[in-house]
Each structure stands twice: as C-alpha cells, then as structure tokens.
Write a protein that holds these residues in place. Structure first.
Motif, PDB file in Angstrom:
ATOM      1  N   ASP A  51      29.941  28.403  25.979  1.00  0.00           N
ATOM      2  CA  ASP A  51      28.916  27.361  25.890  1.00  0.00           C
ATOM      3  C   ASP A  51      27.749  27.867  25.053  1.00  0.00           C
ATOM      4  N   LEU A  52      27.541  27.251  23.904  1.00  0.00           N
ATOM      5  CA  LEU A  52      26.513  27.708  22.974  1.00  0.00           C
ATOM      6  C   LEU A  52      25.194  26.947  23.100  1.00  0.00           C
ATOM      7  N   HIS A  53      25.034  26.197  24.208  1.00  0.00           N
ATOM      8  CA  HIS A  53      23.791  25.421  24.372  1.00  0.00           C
ATOM      9  C   HIS A  53      23.537  25.232  25.871  1.00  0.00           C
ATOM     10  N   VAL A  54      22.829  26.194  26.464  1.00  0.00           N
ATOM     11  CA  VAL A  54      22.583  26.207  27.914  1.00  0.00           C
ATOM     12  C   VAL A  54      21.095  26.394  28.171  1.00  0.00           C
ATOM     13  N   HIS A  55      20.459  25.380  28.778  1.00  0.00           N
ATOM     14  CA  HIS A  55      19.043  25.483  29.140  1.00  0.00           C
ATOM     15  C   HIS A  55      18.833  25.945  30.585  1.00  0.00           C
ATOM     16  N   GLY A  56      19.800  25.666  31.467  1.00  0.00           N
ATOM     17  CA  GLY A  56      19.554  26.020  32.857  1.00  0.00           C
ATOM     18  C   GLY A  56      20.717  25.737  33.768  1.00  0.00           C
ATOM     19  N   GLY A  57      20.425  25.860  35.056  1.00  0.00           N
ATOM     20  CA  GLY A  57      21.399  25.610  36.107  1.00  0.00           C
ATOM     21  C   GLY A  57      20.918  26.208  37.417  1.00  0.00           C
ATOM     22  N   ALA A  58      21.436  25.670  38.520  1.00  0.00           N
ATOM     23  CA  ALA A  58      21.125  26.175  39.858  1.00  0.00           C
ATOM     24  C   ALA A  58      19.622  26.221  40.126  1.00  0.00           C
ATOM     25  N   GLY A  66      12.224  36.154  33.111  1.00  0.00           N
ATOM     26  CA  GLY A  66      12.569  36.934  34.300  1.00  0.00           C
ATOM     27  C   GLY A  66      14.059  36.907  34.595  1.00  0.00           C
ATOM     28  N   ASP A  67      14.402  36.709  35.865  1.00  0.00           N
ATOM     29  CA  ASP A  67      15.796  36.728  36.291  1.00  0.00           C
ATOM     30  C   ASP A  67      16.467  35.363  36.211  1.00  0.00           C
ATOM     31  N   ALA A  68      15.765  34.356  35.699  1.00  0.00           N
ATOM     32  CA  ALA A  68      16.344  33.004  35.675  1.00  0.00           C
ATOM     33  C   ALA A  68      17.672  32.971  34.933  1.00  0.00           C
ATOM     34  N   ILE A  69      17.772  33.695  33.814  1.00  0.00           N
ATOM     35  CA  ILE A  69      18.994  33.664  33.017  1.00  0.00           C
ATOM     36  C   ILE A  69      20.188  34.168  33.820  1.00  0.00           C
ATOM     37  N   HIS A  70      19.961  35.090  34.752  1.00  0.00           N
ATOM     38  CA  HIS A  70      21.076  35.609  35.568  1.00  0.00           C
ATOM     39  C   HIS A  70      21.580  34.555  36.551  1.00  0.00           C
ATOM     40  N   THR A  71      20.660  33.812  37.153  1.00  0.00           N
ATOM     41  CA  THR A  71      21.056  32.720  38.045  1.00  0.00           C
ATOM     42  C   THR A  71      21.830  31.660  37.272  1.00  0.00           C
ATOM     43  N   ILE A  72      21.363  31.359  36.071  1.00  0.00           N
ATOM     44  CA  ILE A  72      22.017  30.368  35.221  1.00  0.00           C
ATOM     45  C   ILE A  72      23.415  30.835  34.834  1.00  0.00           C
ATOM     46  N   ALA A  73      23.528  32.096  34.456  1.00  0.00           N
ATOM     47  CA  ALA A  73      24.831  32.633  34.056  1.00  0.00           C
ATOM     48  C   ALA A  73      25.817  32.620  35.217  1.00  0.00           C
ATOM     49  N   LYS A  74      25.322  32.770  36.422  1.00  0.00           N
ATOM     50  CA  LYS A  74      26.208  32.778  37.587  1.00  0.00           C
ATOM     51  C   LYS A  74      26.763  31.390  37.878  1.00  0.00           C
ATOM     52  N   ILE A  75      25.909  30.366  37.859  1.00  0.00           N
ATOM     53  CA  ILE A  75      26.398  29.019  38.186  1.00  0.00           C
ATOM     54  C   ILE A  75      27.402  28.546  37.139  1.00  0.00           C
ATOM     55  N   HIS A  76      27.190  28.897  35.878  1.00  0.00           N
ATOM     56  CA  HIS A  76      28.135  28.467  34.849  1.00  0.00           C
ATOM     57  C   HIS A  76      29.445  29.256  34.920  1.00  0.00           C
ATOM     58  N   ARG A 110      25.246  42.585  32.048  1.00  0.00           N
ATOM     59  CA  ARG A 110      25.819  41.434  32.752  1.00  0.00           C
ATOM     60  C   ARG A 110      25.913  41.748  34.235  1.00  0.00           C
ATOM     61  N   GLY A 111      25.405  40.839  35.056  1.00  0.00           N
ATOM     62  CA  GLY A 111      25.473  41.022  36.496  1.00  0.00           C
ATOM     63  C   GLY A 111      26.792  40.554  37.073  1.00  0.00           C
ATOM     64  N   LYS A 112      27.026  40.875  38.325  1.00  0.00           N
ATOM     65  CA  LYS A 112      28.254  40.495  39.018  1.00  0.00           C
ATOM     66  C   LYS A 112      28.363  38.967  39.077  1.00  0.00           C
ATOM     67  N   ASN A 113      29.561  38.469  38.800  1.00  0.00           N
ATOM     68  CA  ASN A 113      29.859  37.031  38.852  1.00  0.00           C
ATOM     69  C   ASN A 113      29.047  36.227  37.843  1.00  0.00           C
ATOM     70  N   GLU A 114      28.648  36.853  36.747  1.00  0.00           N
ATOM     71  CA  GLU A 114      27.857  36.164  35.736  1.00  0.00           C
ATOM     72  C   GLU A 114      28.622  36.033  34.421  1.00  0.00           C
ATOM     73  N   SER A 115      28.421  34.901  33.744  1.00  0.00           N
ATOM     74  CA  SER A 115      28.891  34.762  32.372  1.00  0.00           C
ATOM     75  C   SER A 115      28.262  35.851  31.505  1.00  0.00           C
ATOM     76  N   LEU A 368      34.258  32.891  43.549  1.00  0.00           N
ATOM     77  CA  LEU A 368      33.876  31.496  43.370  1.00  0.00           C
ATOM     78  C   LEU A 368      33.053  30.956  44.537  1.00  0.00           C
ATOM     79  N   ASN A 369      32.911  31.750  45.594  1.00  0.00           N
ATOM     80  CA  ASN A 369      32.050  31.348  46.717  1.00  0.00           C
ATOM     81  C   ASN A 369      30.627  31.868  46.573  1.00  0.00           C
ATOM     82  N   ASP A 370      30.383  32.624  45.508  1.00  0.00           N
ATOM     83  CA  ASP A 370      29.061  33.233  45.305  1.00  0.00           C
ATOM     84  C   ASP A 370      28.174  32.253  44.539  1.00  0.00           C
ATOM     85  N   ALA A 371      27.767  31.186  45.209  1.00  0.00           N
ATOM     86  CA  ALA A 371      26.978  30.152  44.540  1.00  0.00           C
ATOM     87  C   ALA A 371      25.494  30.477  44.640  1.00  0.00           C
TER      88      ALA A 371
END
Length: 371
Positions: A51-58, A66-76, A110-115, A368-371
């Motif tokens: 995905d080449l166009h991601v503003h957010g998630g979760a 800050g850490d927002a990008i890690h949360t976003i990478a995890k939900i995707h 890259r963190g655990k369970n992250e894109s 996949l349960n790590d939401a």
C-alpha cells in the motif's frame, strides 16, 4: 529463524502452482506443479499486499509522529498489507518534519506484527490550493533544496505535485533524476499540463479521478492525460471514491493501475470523529468525510480492495497484481510483490471466500489476534 512451509494454491509469476512454499526470511523454494485452483478446495497463497498511500489506522494518524506509524503498520498487517508508505498531509513545515522523522525511524526498525514501512509518500504540501480535497490549506510551491532536506528525514519513495504550479515542471525532472516516483495529484492542471509532466519524468497519478481536473471530450483534463498516457496510476477501490464504471475504464486504459487505501485513523475503528492531519473527520456508514461532506480518505484495507476487484469481475491473479506486484514494480522492488525463490517471504493466505487466514512478513507469521 527456523524454516517454515505452507501449502495451497500458490500464485507465482508463471501462474498458479498447487504445492508448497519453503521459506525463512526469504522464499527458499516452491515445490509442486501447475494447477487450477478451481480443481481443489485448498487455500490461496498470494504475494503480500503493498500500500503506497496510508494516512492512518486504528485511531492513529501519520501526522502525529512518535509511535503512531507503528500502530498504523500493525492494523494494516492484520489485513494482509506486508509493506506500506506512511503518507503525509499538507501542514506547517515543523509538523511534516515530525511525521517524516517518525517514518524514518520506522523504516529502520519493524516491530512485531507490523507491516514493513518502506518510506514516505509526500502527498502534501506541493499541491494546488484550489484542489485541496481533504488536505488542510498549507499548500505551497516546492524547491529542490527543501525536498532534499526532507529526504534526509525519511526515504521519499513517492512525492505528489501539482505540475501547473510555477517551477514544478523543472522540479519533476530533477526529482525523477534522483530516483523518486513523482505523481500528479491535487491539481487543476489541464491535459497538456499532465502530458508535459509525464515528459519531464512524472511516473504516476495520485488517487486517479479524485482531486484532479476531470475528463470532458473537448477538455480531457488531468484524468484524460492519465487515461491516454499513464503506465502506472493509483486508485482507491472502496466503491465510494470512484464509480465501478470509472474503475473499469481505468483498468482498460492504464496497464499497471494499482490500488491504494488512502486509509485514515478511522480504519478499523467504530463510527465517530478522528483526526486527519489538522482536520477532524467523521466516519459513518463506511465512509470518512469532512463536515461539509467532502470525502476525506477512507477506511479501506487492501484485503477488502482485493475482494472489491474480484467482485467487479477481475480474475484473482489480476486483482492480486493490482494490490501487490504493480506497486512493487512501480518502486523498483523486485524482491517484493511476487512469490519466487529469493524474494522476501511476504505472503497472504486466504480462504476460498478471500478472507485472511494467515499473514507472513519477511517470513514471520503475524498474530492476527494482536489488534
């Protein structure tokens, strides 16, 4: 990491293989023979989505830093996206710096369970203030020196510009010469402006049809330039941003049309208010809008994009290429977006209804349960 194997209907560059993939961080081997998935009931194994166009998630927005990008990478990642670009909004310079600095750090770790975060898509601020869409009004002209300074904060893999702005055509040539993918977007430019930008090295179009001058048979506009000349363009297939008929038109005209989500903090969240850069946006009935009703990004994930494309009649192999391989090729990434020996083991396992069963990122299985 110890070796792993998975079995099913494997989509390879040469076609479907019914068999087994052996992998660690990278794919070691593919065993089996050519097979038709319709002849069995086994799972589909596709290249991981890109995905080449991601503003957010979760609930998080890239512009928070800050850490927002890690949360976003995890939900995707939970939805099959194995790599992505964090995407900026128009904003004061210090806010863009904060977002890019966070993306730059995420690229290295890259963190655990992250894109895998590959870098940044600088969607703002070098756009036309008359075609902001949902972008805050901090648009301005670009300079090469400023872009180079931003590149030091995070790898700028894609940069959106309005080519009709004074000085931008020369900038397109300079940025393309440095290996950046320059896209045309948030533009009031004409067909001729689009053709000129392509001749200067622009290589794509940002969320085709949206926030650009439309197609008319006597004034083809920027959409006409894309349909007539583009090899690549991104499109949001949430069935809200673009009518299915327009999607079919683009699929026939643009050989390597690929899908993006343009996802916001509202992705994966209940209806309510969320932030998109400096804007408050409202999620309701699957859409995200500004208070005046303007579409403001989406809640799309690429697994749903895949299902939408198949629902429009695309064969699964073609739909897969448009959520994975074409985006990888656009960035020149031969080790992602395809299932072959030596490529990263970025894999998505889907059941027969195209629902996610497993996701592997560089060989590691996501929880996949790590939401």
């Amino acid at each position: 990491m110890s070796g792993a194997t998975i079995q099913g209907n494997i989509l390879t560059p040469a076609g479907w293989v019914h068999g087994e993939i052996a992998f660690e961080e990278r794919i070691a081997a593919i065993h089996g023979g050519a097979g038709n998935p319709e002849s069995n009931g086994d799972d589909y194994i596709l290249p991981g989505f890109i995905d080449l166009h991601v503003h957010g998630g979760a609930g998080k927005d890239v512009m928070e830093g800050g850490d927002a990008i890690h949360t976003i990478a995890k939900i995707h990642a939970l939805h099959g996206t194995t790599s992505l670009l964090g995407t900026t909004m128009t904003a004061p310079q210090e806010e863009i710096d904060i977002a890019l600095a966070a993306i730059g750090k995420a690229v290295k770790q890259r963190g655990k369970n992250e894109s895998r975060v590959l870098g940044a898509h600088l969607e703002g601020p070098y756009i036309n203030s008359g075609k902001l869409g949902a972008q805050p009004n901090f648009a301005r002209a670009a300079t090469l020196e400023e872009v180079q300074r931003l590149e030091a904060l995070a790898p700028l893999k894609v940069i959106t510009v309005a080519p009709e702005i004074a000085g931008h055509l020369q900038l397109v040539r300079e940025l393309a010469g440095e290996g950046m993918r320059v896209q045309i977007g948030h533009t009031l430019g004409s067909y001729d402006d689009g053709v000129a930008a392509i001749e200067h090295g622009a290589s794509g179009f940002t969320h085709l049809f949206n926030a650009m001058s439309g197609l008319h048979h006597r004034e083809p506009g920027m959409v006409g330039a894309a349909l007539a000349h583009a090899e690549y363009a991104e499109l949001i297939p949430d069935l809200l941003h673009v009518h299915p008929g327009a999607i079919r038109t683009a699929l026939r005209a643009i050989p390597r049309l690929y899908c993006v989500t343009d996802s916001t903090a509202a992705t994966g969240m209940p209806d309510g208010e969320y932030m998109l850069g400096r804007h408050t946006v409202h999620k309701c009935m699957g859409g995200v809008r500004l208070p005046d009703g303007t579409l403001a990004g989406s809640t799309l994930t690429l697994d749903q994009a895949l299902r939408n494309l198949v629902g429009l009649g695309l064969p699964l192999a073609d739909a897969s290429a448009r959520v994975s391989t074409h985006a990888a090729d656009y960035l020149g990434l031969q080790e992602r977006g395809r299932i072959k020996a030596g490529a990263y083991a970025d894999l998505v396992v889907l059941d027969r209804d195209l629902n996610i069963k497993a996701v592997y990122i560089e060989g590691e299985r996501c929880d996949l349960n790590d939401a």
